[in-house]
Design an enzyme around this catalytic site. Structure first.
Site, PDB file in Angstrom:
ATOM      1  N   LYS A  94      -1.916  -2.682   7.593  1.00  0.00           N
ATOM      2  CA  LYS A  94      -3.143  -2.242   8.536  1.00  0.00           C
ATOM      3  C   LYS A  94      -2.916  -3.091   9.908  1.00  0.00           C
ATOM      4  CE  LYS A  94      -6.159  -0.889   4.745  1.00  0.00           C
ATOM      5  NZ  LYS A  94      -7.574  -1.474   4.083  1.00  0.00           N
TER       6      LYS A  94
ATOM      7  N   ARG B   5      -0.719  -2.219  -6.869  1.00  0.00           N
ATOM      8  CA  ARG B   5      -0.930  -3.268  -5.959  1.00  0.00           C
ATOM      9  C   ARG B   5      -1.920  -4.370  -6.506  1.00  0.00           C
ATOM     10  NH1 ARG B   5      -0.993  -4.752  -0.586  1.00  0.00           N
ATOM     11  NH2 ARG B   5      -3.098  -5.727   0.583  1.00  0.00           N
TER      12      ARG B   5
ATOM     13  N   ARG C 152       0.639  -1.310   0.031  1.00  0.00           N
ATOM     14  CA  ARG C 152       0.087   0.125   0.125  1.00  0.00           C
ATOM     15  C   ARG C 152       0.987   1.093   0.037  1.00  0.00           C
ATOM     16  NH1 ARG C 152      -1.926  -3.554   3.916  1.00  0.00           N
ATOM     17  NH2 ARG C 152      -3.914  -4.504   3.563  1.00  0.00           N
TER      18      ARG C 152
END
Length: 334
Positions: free
Chosen positions: A187, A262, A162
């Site tokens: 995350k 991505r 990301r």
């Protein structure tokens, strides 16, 4: 602040005590929630005709929340995903208030019933290998900025990271000796290791020679040595895509963002026959269903699968239900 308006103290406790101390939320989550409440308070203050400081907890009703979400989507032009993120921040606060101050549980319950909005699920827009090459060829690598942009975009494609994961990258997170790899924090503060091509490591090494960084300093910085922001990367990428589209016209019909690299990494790994569980670990997905989404996107992979199955052979023999005269006669009576 008066006892009749506990809202300021509740909001402060939500951020400082609940998010930071108890939940240990990431800085990105805190900033996202902060931005939501900034927008919501300004929206309500404008509708009520007073300043933000005069907004009380009673003013933030379920109807006001619905109006704010409608304004977010239609007035500000935000996506349904952004709308749902705003609602998640509001829900989190009212869930906190319901536990802390039961006297407000009725109001909290009404707000918590405001539903998330479903959005259509579309196949991810990804870049073909030729399109990736065309974009990577655009930065002027004779300059430090061009070297930085080329190295960053190459790293995004190589790792499937990301954009913020890439921008947070420091030299001590990279193994420069074989086997080359990078340690990424995704995350939920989940750490994963991604393999790197020798060519990608070489690009980063050359960038660090021109623009040295301490082991714990971010690699990708601006001309002033400050860390790059995601908005700045999107701006530069848009210019590169416009130039690349002159050589590869298919790019004109695609909305290319850093996240597109991505998507491209995932789809190209699927096309190469890499096991889907390996791709999930590579990209840091929590659910395998998220990774399976990419397996459905590659048209070439579907075409190859169809070629293996082959077209059904034609047959002159009618199906059994047509050969059964009594069945046909019975159907005619219906």
């Amino acid at each position: 602040m008066t006892r009749s308006n506990p809202f300021p103290s509740l909001l402060r406790a939500f951020f400082q005590e609940w998010l930071v101390e108890q939940r240990s939320a990431s800085v990105h989550t805190i900033r996202s929630y902060r931005d939501t409440w900034r927008l919501l308070l300004r929206f309500i203050a404008e509708r009520k005709g007073g300043g933000v400081a005069r907004v009380a907890l009673a003013d933030i009703s379920a109807d006001e929340v619905r109006a704010f979400l409608h304004h977010t989507e239609h007035g500000r032009g935000s996506t349904i995903g952004t709308r749902n993120c705003r609602l998640a921040a509001i829900r989190s606060f009212f869930s906190f208030v319901a536990d802390r101050n039961p006297e407000y549980v009725a109001q909290c319950a009404e707000v918590l019933t405001v539903p998330l909005k479903r959005e259509p699920t579309s196949a991810p827009c990804y870049l073909e290998p030729a399109e990736v090459e065309a974009i990577l060829a655009q930065p002027d690598r004779s300059t430090v900025a061009g070297m930085r942009d080329h190295a960053l975009l190459s790293f995004l494609y190589n790792s499937g990271a990301r954009i913020q994961e890439a921008l947070d990258l420091c030299p001590d997170a990279i193994r420069f000796d074989a086997p080359h790899c990078a340690r990424l924090n995704g995350k939920g503060r989940k750490e994963r290791i991604c393999p790197l091509w020798p060519e990608t490591v070489t690009l980063i090494e050359k960038l660090l020679e021109r623009q040295p960084r301490a082991p714990d300093e971010r690699i990708f910085v601006n001309r002033y040595g400050k860390p790059l922001g995601a908005s700045g990367v999107r701006f530069k990428l848009a210019a590169y895509v416009d130039e690349a589209a002159k050589a590869v016209p298919s790019l004109r019909s695609k909305h290319v963002t850093p996240h597109s690299f991505r998507h491209a990494t995932a789809v190209h790994l699927v096309a190469a026959g890499v096991d889907i569980t390996v791709i999930r670990s590579w990209l840091g997905h929590v659910s395998l269903d998220t990774t399976n989404h990419y397996a459905q996107a590659n048209l070439e992979t579907k075409r190859k699968a169809l070629e293996q199955v082959g077209a059904p052979a034609a047959s002159n023999v009618p199906p059994s239900w047509k050969r059964d005269a009594s069945l046909m006669e019975w159907l005619d009576t219906l």
